[in-house]
Design an enzyme around this catalytic site. Sequence first.
Site, short mmCIF file in Angstrom:
data_model
loop_
_atom_site.label_atom_id
_atom_site.label_comp_id
_atom_site.label_asym_id
_atom_site.label_seq_id
_atom_site.Cartn_x
_atom_site.Cartn_y
_atom_site.Cartn_z
N THR A 158 24.66 0.45 5.96
CA THR A 158 24.15 -0.52 6.93
C THR A 158 23.22 -1.57 6.31
OG1 THR A 158 22.73 1.30 7.57
CG2 THR A 158 24.44 0.64 9.15
N SER A 194 12.84 5.51 8.46
CA SER A 194 13.52 4.22 8.51
C SER A 194 12.69 3.22 9.29
CB SER A 194 14.88 4.35 9.18
OG SER A 194 15.45 3.08 9.40
N ALA A 195 12.63 1.98 8.78
CA ALA A 195 11.91 0.91 9.48
C ALA A 195 12.69 0.41 10.69
CB ALA A 195 11.68 -0.26 8.52
N LYS A 240 6.53 -0.73 5.65
CA LYS A 240 6.72 -0.68 4.21
C LYS A 240 6.45 -2.07 3.66
CE LYS A 240 10.52 2.57 4.99
NZ LYS A 240 11.97 2.81 4.89
N LYS A 286 15.31 -6.04 2.28
CA LYS A 286 15.61 -4.61 2.36
C LYS A 286 14.34 -3.81 2.65
CE LYS A 286 19.78 -4.49 -0.42
NZ LYS A 286 20.36 -4.07 -1.72
N ASP A 328 15.20 7.40 3.54
CA ASP A 328 15.43 6.14 4.22
C ASP A 328 16.85 6.23 4.78
OD1 ASP A 328 15.16 3.33 4.90
OD2 ASP A 328 16.43 2.91 3.15
N LEU A 329 17.22 5.34 5.67
CA LEU A 329 18.54 5.41 6.31
C LEU A 329 19.48 4.29 5.81
CD1 LEU A 329 20.60 6.38 8.42
CD2 LEU A 329 19.26 5.19 10.17
N ASP A 330 19.13 3.05 6.16
CA ASP A 330 20.01 1.92 5.84
C ASP A 330 20.13 1.75 4.32
OD1 ASP A 330 20.36 1.12 8.58
OD2 ASP A 330 18.34 0.27 8.53
N GLU A 368 14.99 6.09 -1.42
CA GLU A 368 14.98 4.70 -0.91
C GLU A 368 15.89 3.78 -1.72
OE1 GLU A 368 13.94 2.35 0.99
OE2 GLU A 368 12.41 3.23 2.28
N ASP A 369 16.49 2.80 -1.04
CA ASP A 369 17.28 1.77 -1.73
C ASP A 369 16.52 0.46 -1.83
OD1 ASP A 369 17.46 1.25 1.08
OD2 ASP A 369 19.10 -0.13 0.65
C1 BG6 Z 1 15.44 -1.36 7.54
C2 BG6 Z 1 16.41 -2.31 6.89
O1 BG6 Z 1 15.92 -0.07 7.42
O2 BG6 Z 1 15.29 -1.66 8.92
C3 BG6 Z 1 16.01 -3.74 7.15
O3 BG6 Z 1 16.43 -2.06 5.50
C4 BG6 Z 1 15.83 -3.97 8.64
O4 BG6 Z 1 17.02 -4.60 6.65
C5 BG6 Z 1 14.81 -2.98 9.18
O5 BG6 Z 1 15.35 -5.30 8.88
C6 BG6 Z 1 14.54 -3.15 10.67
O6 BG6 Z 1 15.69 -2.87 11.40
P1 BG6 Z 1 15.86 -3.17 12.93
O7 BG6 Z 1 17.13 -2.43 13.27
O8 BG6 Z 1 14.69 -2.60 13.65
O9 BG6 Z 1 15.97 -4.64 13.10
MG MG Z 2 17.10 1.00 3.14
#
Ligand code: BG6
Ligand code: MG
Length: 214
Positions: free
Chosen positions: A16, A113-114, A144, A44, A8-10, A168-169
Amino acid sequence: PAQALIFDLDGVLTDTAQTHYRAWKRMADEEGLPFDRHVNEQLKGVDRMASLEIILRHAGRVLSAEAKQALAERKNAYYVEAIAAVTPADLFPGVERLLEQARARGLKLGLASASRNAAALLERLGIGRRFDYIADAARIARAKPEPDIFLDVAAALAVPPAQCIGIEDAAAGVIAIKRAGMAAVGIGDPAALSGADACLDAIAGFDLDAFVSP
Ligand code: BG6
Ligand code: MG
């Protein structure tokens, strides 16, 4: 033995998760929507619109589709503004070393990452080219905690899910990894990530010898 690491990224590779929180908080404060870190835990790993729905539900606010679109776009503008200042110095400690060591062992590296901002953020962090495959969240059917994004990455890497480790966090992310049939390493509070096979305070604690046989 594991053949791939799927990150996962954020909140895993950089801080982030906090940046997303602050962007939502700024919008929520402007709109008089009660929102705090406790509610944020549920956001998250959850995609943009679903995150807004959670905030609105918690606040007991009902809005039109157009109004929701506008709020989601405003939050994203705040987020994009914030990540414009990101540099490789914002990587969590140990990330570059881990990616290098994993590569040296012949492990495939994937990103799940989502976030629709993932590619831009990776570019700013200077690690975009380190990954063999980066999922495009816009092209994943179910978000997810469904396993789709992790299965998409495993298929693209041509590694069976049972030979992948997901990192993942987010609670939703750990559930997605387990539903995909992978081993899950949680980063953060073990109480919030109870489905994980192992839990670490931070990515710096990821020991390849412990999780991947040498
Ligand atoms: C995930 C984050 O990686 O991405 C979420 O954990 C975030 O907090 C989601 O809402 C979607 O991100 P974005 O940048 O497409 O709004
Ligand atoms: Mg995350």
